[in-house]
Enzyme design. Structure first.
Site, mmCIF file in Angstrom:
data_model
loop_
_atom_site.group_PDB
_atom_site.id
_atom_site.type_symbol
_atom_site.label_atom_id
_atom_site.label_comp_id
_atom_site.label_asym_id
_atom_site.label_seq_id
_atom_site.Cartn_x
_atom_site.Cartn_y
_atom_site.Cartn_z
ATOM 1 N N SER A 1 2.918 -13.963 8.221
ATOM 2 C CA SER A 1 2.754 -14.548 6.899
ATOM 3 C C SER A 1 1.458 -15.366 6.858
ATOM 4 C CB SER A 1 3.991 -15.385 6.546
ATOM 5 O OG SER A 1 3.964 -15.820 5.210
ATOM 6 N N ASP B 1 9.619 -6.078 2.324
ATOM 7 C CA ASP B 1 8.877 -7.313 2.053
ATOM 8 C C ASP B 1 8.121 -7.135 0.740
ATOM 9 O OD1 ASP B 1 7.279 -9.548 1.978
ATOM 10 O OD2 ASP B 1 6.363 -9.236 3.949
ATOM 11 N N HIS C 1 10.638 -10.471 3.481
ATOM 12 C CA HIS C 1 9.519 -11.140 4.144
ATOM 13 C C HIS C 1 9.961 -11.860 5.411
ATOM 14 C CE1 HIS C 1 5.581 -12.890 4.480
ATOM 15 N NE2 HIS C 1 6.048 -14.116 4.400
#
Length: 381
Positions: free
Chosen positions: A151, A321, A354
């Site tokens: 991320s 995601d 995610h």
């Protein structure tokens, strides 16, 4: 697999001022760091793990005074784990502006004797990378075997390969993106607005008032959690199941109290987050996310932005995601291939959205294990 066990952070002090991308200067700052494993004699087995929004330097292990304080990527880092601390020296750094001991809005501004609060300068991913480079210098590490993150951490890993190409052998960029979409910036703006409109925010100087803008932080975290999970994952975890305070499971209460399991989950996550995180830090980090766009200086051409990289890359994404969709990772892959860089890419079919990059998925971990085996052979670890 064996846990890394008891760990302890260390605080590193830096007297040399750090000029930020905004033009502001931070002097006499500190960064909190944790290390795992042993640095070899050649100093060639070091791996930097970069953290995401609400994480910290505490990547793995537990603290002696709190057995529940497991590091945020403990399933990934440790003896015999994909990032094996029997072979690698792993560094976790709490970024500048965070709220876990590194200099940030909660720190005392030497010019006023009061917490910086909203006066703490806006920081960027690039600022963090420059600060992390000073940590590497302090350890005598000229080149990382790998810089890794998921991320926002993946953005830092990518930035490392751009800003210090000669100091990164491998860049491992997971569930990330080369820049935020308008939708992602919008999510961040709604979250910030929740904090800024909280009456307890006091223009960012809530420390002096003995309060925290918890209502705003709760809403910000709830928004974030919705984007971290996939629709299918939420359906499987919660569906339309009811959770009433009176224990009834089959009837509506016809009120605005918590009735659905998903409401209870979001409120729980919001409350927990508001207890430990700092609102000014949340504003800073989400803005750093918004600003990250290495192609901006190249008229939006990511291939041109990555032209001077030297690292080998592992880029990984997750099928469900939607915060940083696989297509965004493939943009990075294409730009690297256009530059004839060595790239491995995997899109993992995982239902968890995610947050899948934080979870113990066998296919995902086997991928990382195999890649680190290659790195270990290169550096003799």
């Amino acid at each position: 697999m064996e846990s890394i066990g008891i760990v302890a952070p260390q605080t590193m002090h830096f007297a040399e001022p750090l000029r930020l991308q905004s033009g502001s200067v931070i002097g006499n700052y500190q960064l909190v760091v944790e290390t795992y494993g042993e640095l070899n004699a050649a100093r060639s087995n070091a791996v930097l793990v970069c953290h995401a929004l609400n994480a910290s330097h505490h990547v793995a292990g537990v603290y002696a005074d709190d057995p529940r304080s497991t590091g945020w990527w403990d399933n990934m880092v440790g003896p015999g784990k994909p990032l094996d601390t029997n072979r690698f020296f792993v560094i976790g750094v709490n970024n500048l502006g965070s709220c876990f001991g590194s200099t940030g809005p909660m720190s005392i501004d030497p010019s006023s004797g009061k917490p910086y609060g909203a006066r703490f300068p806006v920081v960027t991913v690039e600022d963090w990378v420059h600060a992390q480079a000073r940590v590497a210098d302090a350890f005598g590490i000229e080149r990382f075997a790998a810089v890794m993150g998921g991320s926002l951490g993946g953005m830092q890993a990518l930035a490392w390969s751009l800003m210090y190409p000669e100091r990164v052998a491998h860049c491992i960029d997971i569930a990330s993106t080369p820049k935020l979409s308008a939708q992602n910036i919008a999510f961040n703006e709604v979250a910030r607005s929740a904090i800024l409109s909280d009456p307890d925010f006091h223009g960012g100087d809530y420390y002096a008032h003995g309060v925290k803008p918890k209502r705003g932080l709760r809403v910000a975290r709830m928004i974030g959690h919705i984007t971290y999970l996939s629709d299918d994952d939420m359906a499987e975890k919660f569906g339309r199941a009811l959770r009433r305070a009176d224990g009834a499971l089959d009837a509506y209460n016809f009120s605005f109290d918590v009735e659905f399991e998903v409401e209870s989950y979001l409120r729980y996550q919001g409350d927990k987050f508001a207890d430990y995180f700092d609102a000014n830090t949340y504003l800073l980090i989400t803005r750093a996310l918004d600003y990250f766009d290495p192609a901006k200086a190249f008229d939006g051409n990511l291939t041109a932005a990555l032209a001077h990289t030297q690292a080998k890359y592992l880029i990984a994404s997750f099928s469900t995601d939607w915060r940083f969709a696989p297509a965004r990772s493939r943009e990075i892959v294409k730009a690297l291939l256009d530059n004839k860089r060595t790239v491995s890419y995997a899109e993992i079919d995982a239902p968890h959205g995610h947050d899948a990059f934080l979870l113990d998925d066998a296919r995902y971990h086997n991928l990382l294990r195999a890649y680190y085996e290659r790195i270990a052979n290169e550096v003799g670890a």
